[in-house]
Design a protein around this motif. Structure first.
Motif, PDB file in Angstrom:
ATOM      1  N   SER A   1       0.831  -1.198   0.000  1.00 39.04           N
ATOM      2  CA  SER A   1       0.000   0.000   0.000  1.00 39.04           C
ATOM      3  C   SER A   1       0.870   1.254   0.000  1.00 39.04           C
ATOM      4  O   SER A   1       2.033   1.229   0.420  1.00 39.04           O
ATOM      5  CB  SER A   1      -0.904   0.012   1.230  1.00 39.04           C
ATOM      6  N   ALA A   2       0.296   2.361  -0.475  1.00 38.13           N
ATOM      7  CA  ALA A   2       1.038   3.621  -0.550  1.00 38.13           C
ATOM      8  C   ALA A   2       1.487   4.066   0.843  1.00 38.13           C
ATOM      9  O   ALA A   2       2.621   4.528   1.020  1.00 38.13           O
ATOM     10  CB  ALA A   2       0.163   4.693  -1.197  1.00 38.13           C
ATOM     11  N   ALA A   3       0.604   3.889   1.828  1.00 34.53           N
ATOM     12  CA  ALA A   3       0.950   4.320   3.192  1.00 34.53           C
ATOM     13  C   ALA A   3       2.141   3.525   3.721  1.00 34.53           C
ATOM     14  O   ALA A   3       3.063   4.091   4.332  1.00 34.53           O
ATOM     15  CB  ALA A   3      -0.257   4.160   4.114  1.00 34.53           C
ATOM     16  N   ASN A   4       2.140   2.215   3.490  1.00 37.15           N
ATOM     17  CA  ASN A   4       3.254   1.393   3.984  1.00 37.15           C
ATOM     18  C   ASN A   4       4.541   1.686   3.219  1.00 37.15           C
ATOM     19  O   ASN A   4       5.640   1.682   3.796  1.00 37.15           O
ATOM     20  CB  ASN A   4       2.912  -0.093   3.866  1.00 37.15           C
ATOM     21  N   GLN A   5       4.429   1.953   1.912  1.00 33.75           N
ATOM     22  CA  GLN A   5       5.622   2.298   1.136  1.00 33.75           C
ATOM     23  C   GLN A   5       6.263   3.581   1.678  1.00 33.75           C
ATOM     24  O   GLN A   5       7.483   3.658   1.831  1.00 33.75           O
ATOM     25  CB  GLN A   5       5.265   2.469  -0.346  1.00 33.75           C
ATOM     26  N   ASP A   6       5.445   4.584   1.978  1.00 33.17           N
ATOM     27  CA  ASP A   6       5.983   5.838   2.519  1.00 33.17           C
ATOM     28  C   ASP A   6       6.606   5.607   3.903  1.00 33.17           C
ATOM     29  O   ASP A   6       7.687   6.121   4.201  1.00 33.17           O
ATOM     30  CB  ASP A   6       4.872   6.891   2.624  1.00 33.17           C
ATOM     31  N   ARG A   7       5.915   4.835   4.740  1.00 35.01           N
ATOM     32  CA  ARG A   7       6.413   4.602   6.095  1.00 35.01           C
ATOM     33  C   ARG A   7       7.745   3.837   6.091  1.00 35.01           C
ATOM     34  O   ARG A   7       8.712   4.226   6.757  1.00 35.01           O
ATOM     35  CB  ARG A   7       5.364   3.831   6.901  1.00 35.01           C
ATOM     36  N   VAL A   8       7.814   2.762   5.293  1.00 37.56           N
ATOM     37  CA  VAL A   8       9.043   1.959   5.248  1.00 37.56           C
ATOM     38  C   VAL A   8      10.176   2.749   4.606  1.00 37.56           C
ATOM     39  O   VAL A   8      11.329   2.665   5.031  1.00 37.56           O
ATOM     40  CB  VAL A   8       8.787   0.645   4.481  1.00 37.56           C
ATOM     41  N   ALA A   9       9.859   3.565   3.579  1.00 39.68           N
ATOM     42  CA  ALA A   9      10.893   4.383   2.935  1.00 39.68           C
ATOM     43  C   ALA A   9      11.483   5.380   3.933  1.00 39.68           C
ATOM     44  O   ALA A   9      12.705   5.578   3.980  1.00 39.68           O
ATOM     45  CB  ALA A   9      10.315   5.112   1.730  1.00 39.68           C
ATOM     46  N   ASP A  10      10.610   6.004   4.757  1.00 40.06           N
ATOM     47  CA  ASP A  10      11.107   6.945   5.772  1.00 40.06           C
ATOM     48  C   ASP A  10      12.012   6.232   6.780  1.00 40.06           C
ATOM     49  O   ASP A  10      13.063   6.750   7.177  1.00 40.06           O
ATOM     50  CB  ASP A  10       9.925   7.592   6.504  1.00 40.06           C
ATOM     51  N   GLN A  11      11.607   5.022   7.202  1.00 36.91           N
ATOM     52  CA  GLN A  11      12.420   4.272   8.164  1.00 36.91           C
ATOM     53  C   GLN A  11      13.770   3.881   7.561  1.00 36.91           C
ATOM     54  O   GLN A  11      14.810   3.980   8.214  1.00 36.91           O
ATOM     55  CB  GLN A  11      11.659   3.016   8.605  1.00 36.91           C
ATOM     56  N   TYR A  12      13.736   3.435   6.309  1.00 39.11           N
ATOM     57  CA  TYR A  12      14.980   3.017   5.637  1.00 39.11           C
ATOM     58  C   TYR A  12      15.955   4.189   5.499  1.00 39.11           C
ATOM     59  O   TYR A  12      17.135   4.078   5.821  1.00 39.11           O
ATOM     60  CB  TYR A  12      14.644   2.457   4.260  1.00 39.11           C
ATOM     61  N   VAL A  13      15.448   5.338   5.031  1.00 39.40           N
ATOM     62  CA  VAL A  13      16.318   6.502   4.823  1.00 39.40           C
ATOM     63  C   VAL A  13      16.840   7.036   6.155  1.00 39.40           C
ATOM     64  O   VAL A  13      18.012   7.400   6.273  1.00 39.40           O
ATOM     65  CB  VAL A  13      15.550   7.602   4.048  1.00 39.40           C
ATOM     66  N   THR A  14      15.989   7.077   7.174  1.00 40.32           N
ATOM     67  CA  THR A  14      16.437   7.556   8.488  1.00 40.32           C
ATOM     68  C   THR A  14      17.540   6.675   9.045  1.00 40.32           C
ATOM     69  O   THR A  14      18.538   7.163   9.579  1.00 40.32           O
ATOM     70  CB  THR A  14      15.259   7.591   9.474  1.00 40.32           C
ATOM     71  N   SER A  15      17.365   5.353   8.907  1.00 35.72           N
ATOM     72  CA  SER A  15      18.365   4.417   9.432  1.00 35.72           C
ATOM     73  C   SER A  15      19.673   4.481   8.662  1.00 35.72           C
ATOM     74  O   SER A  15      20.751   4.446   9.250  1.00 35.72           O
ATOM     75  CB  SER A  15      17.796   2.996   9.387  1.00 35.72           C
ATOM     76  N   ARG A  16      19.591   4.591   7.330  1.00 39.78           N
ATOM     77  CA  ARG A  16      20.801   4.496   6.500  1.00 39.78           C
ATOM     78  C   ARG A  16      21.508   5.841   6.317  1.00 39.78           C
ATOM     79  O   ARG A  16      22.737   5.908   6.309  1.00 39.78           O
ATOM     80  CB  ARG A  16      20.436   3.917   5.134  1.00 39.78           C
ATOM     81  N   TYR A  17      20.721   6.928   6.162  1.00 42.24           N
ATOM     82  CA  TYR A  17      21.330   8.218   5.829  1.00 42.24           C
ATOM     83  C   TYR A  17      21.056   9.322   6.851  1.00 42.24           C
ATOM     84  O   TYR A  17      21.752  10.338   6.848  1.00 42.24           O
ATOM     85  CB  TYR A  17      20.836   8.701   4.455  1.00 42.24           C
ATOM     86  N   GLY A  18      20.029   9.157   7.657  1.00 43.81           N
ATOM     87  CA  GLY A  18      19.703  10.180   8.630  1.00 43.81           C
ATOM     88  C   GLY A  18      18.637  11.145   8.143  1.00 43.81           C
ATOM     89  O   GLY A  18      17.875  11.677   8.938  1.00 43.81           O
ATOM     90  N   SER A  19      18.581  11.404   6.826  1.00 40.17           N
ATOM     91  CA  SER A  19      17.582  12.317   6.272  1.00 40.17           C
ATOM     92  C   SER A  19      17.466  12.074   4.771  1.00 40.17           C
ATOM     93  O   SER A  19      18.353  11.483   4.143  1.00 40.17           O
ATOM     94  CB  SER A  19      17.960  13.783   6.537  1.00 40.17           C
ATOM     95  N   TRP A  20      16.343  12.548   4.199  1.00 42.06           N
ATOM     96  CA  TRP A  20      16.159  12.447   2.747  1.00 42.06           C
ATOM     97  C   TRP A  20      17.148  13.328   1.997  1.00 42.06           C
ATOM     98  O   TRP A  20      17.552  13.015   0.874  1.00 42.06           O
ATOM     99  CB  TRP A  20      14.718  12.815   2.378  1.00 42.06           C
ATOM    100  N   ASP A  21      17.550  14.439   2.608  1.00 47.08           N
ATOM    101  CA  ASP A  21      18.540  15.311   1.961  1.00 47.08           C
ATOM    102  C   ASP A  21      19.862  14.572   1.790  1.00 47.08           C
ATOM    103  O   ASP A  21      20.512  14.645   0.737  1.00 47.08           O
ATOM    104  CB  ASP A  21      18.754  16.581   2.805  1.00 47.08           C
ATOM    105  N   ALA A  22      20.277  13.849   2.842  1.00 48.79           N
ATOM    106  CA  ALA A  22      21.521  13.078   2.756  1.00 48.79           C
ATOM    107  C   ALA A  22      21.390  11.940   1.753  1.00 48.79           C
ATOM    108  O   ALA A  22      22.336  11.613   1.031  1.00 48.79           O
ATOM    109  CB  ALA A  22      21.888  12.533   4.129  1.00 48.79           C
TER     110      ALA A  22
END
Length: 207
Positions: A175-196
């Motif tokens: 689902s779109a909601a789960n894709q957004d949620r998991v993407a935010d978790q992945y980016v936060t864990s790996r890079y710290g932010s979407w900008d990074a």
């Protein structure tokens, strides 16, 4: 006219020669092998097992439609042909990702010191926070457009959706909601932010 003994001897030699050629041709034929990824495996260590070097890394990635050579998963089955050595230099791979959902990094709450009641909060703080959010959202949208054209239903081999995440990350919920949620978790864990993450994408062509 040749004797019967001579004719039988010639026929035997022809049969041996033909059988030998068939045996050589069959022994030279390459056979692909199915390998199941184990805990601690990387594409480099798998290539070492089959070829004694890392030259097979790119060949394995191409054969199995692996977009990111740093992301393989325990239990995933790979088709490997050790006789086909990649012509491009092998890339160093990161350890296998064993967790399905990345755990977000928790930032300690800032220490707030008590101030006299007569001092009002700085007016400039709200605009700064809004600007940071806008930049992050812009970077997230930029990556989504690069990865899938912004489509939640996009597919590329094992990669799914707007942010091209692995099926194991999404855990069956596309689902779109789960894709957004998991993407935010992945980016936060790996890079710290979407900008990074965007900066990494610009340097490497993926995130």
């Amino acid at each position: 006219m040749k004797s019967l003994k001579t004719l039988l001897y010639s026929a035997a030699l022809t049969t041996v020669a033909t059988t030998g050629l068939l045996f050589v041709n069959q022994s030279q034929a390459s056979a692909a092998t199915t390998y199941t990824v184990a805990n601690g495996d990387t594409l480099s260590t798998i290539a070492q097992k089959f070829n004694g070097s890392t030259e097979l890394v790119n060949q394995i990635a191409t054969t199995n439609n692996i977009a990111d050579i740093n992301m393989i998963f325990v239990g995933e089955q790979l088709t490997i042909d050790a006789d086909q050595v990649a012509t491009t230099p092998a890339q160093t791979t990161a350890p296998v990702v064993t967790q399905q959902v990345a755990t977000p990094v928790q930032t300690p709450a800032p220490v707030v010191q008590a101030q006299p009641a007569v001092q009002a909060a700085p007016v400039q703080q709200a605009p700064v926070a809004a600007q940071t959010t806008t930049t992050t959202s812009s970077s997230k949208e930029w990556i989504a457009q690069k990865e899938s054209g912004g489509s939640y239903s996009a597919r590329n081999g094992q990669l799914i959706g707007r942010y091209q995440l692995s099926a194991s990350y999404l855990n069956g919920d596309y689902s779109a909601a789960n894709q957004d949620r998991v993407a935010d978790q992945y980016v936060t864990s790996r890079y710290g932010s979407w900008d990074a993450a965007k900066s990494f994408w610009l340097s490497n062509g993926w995130y």
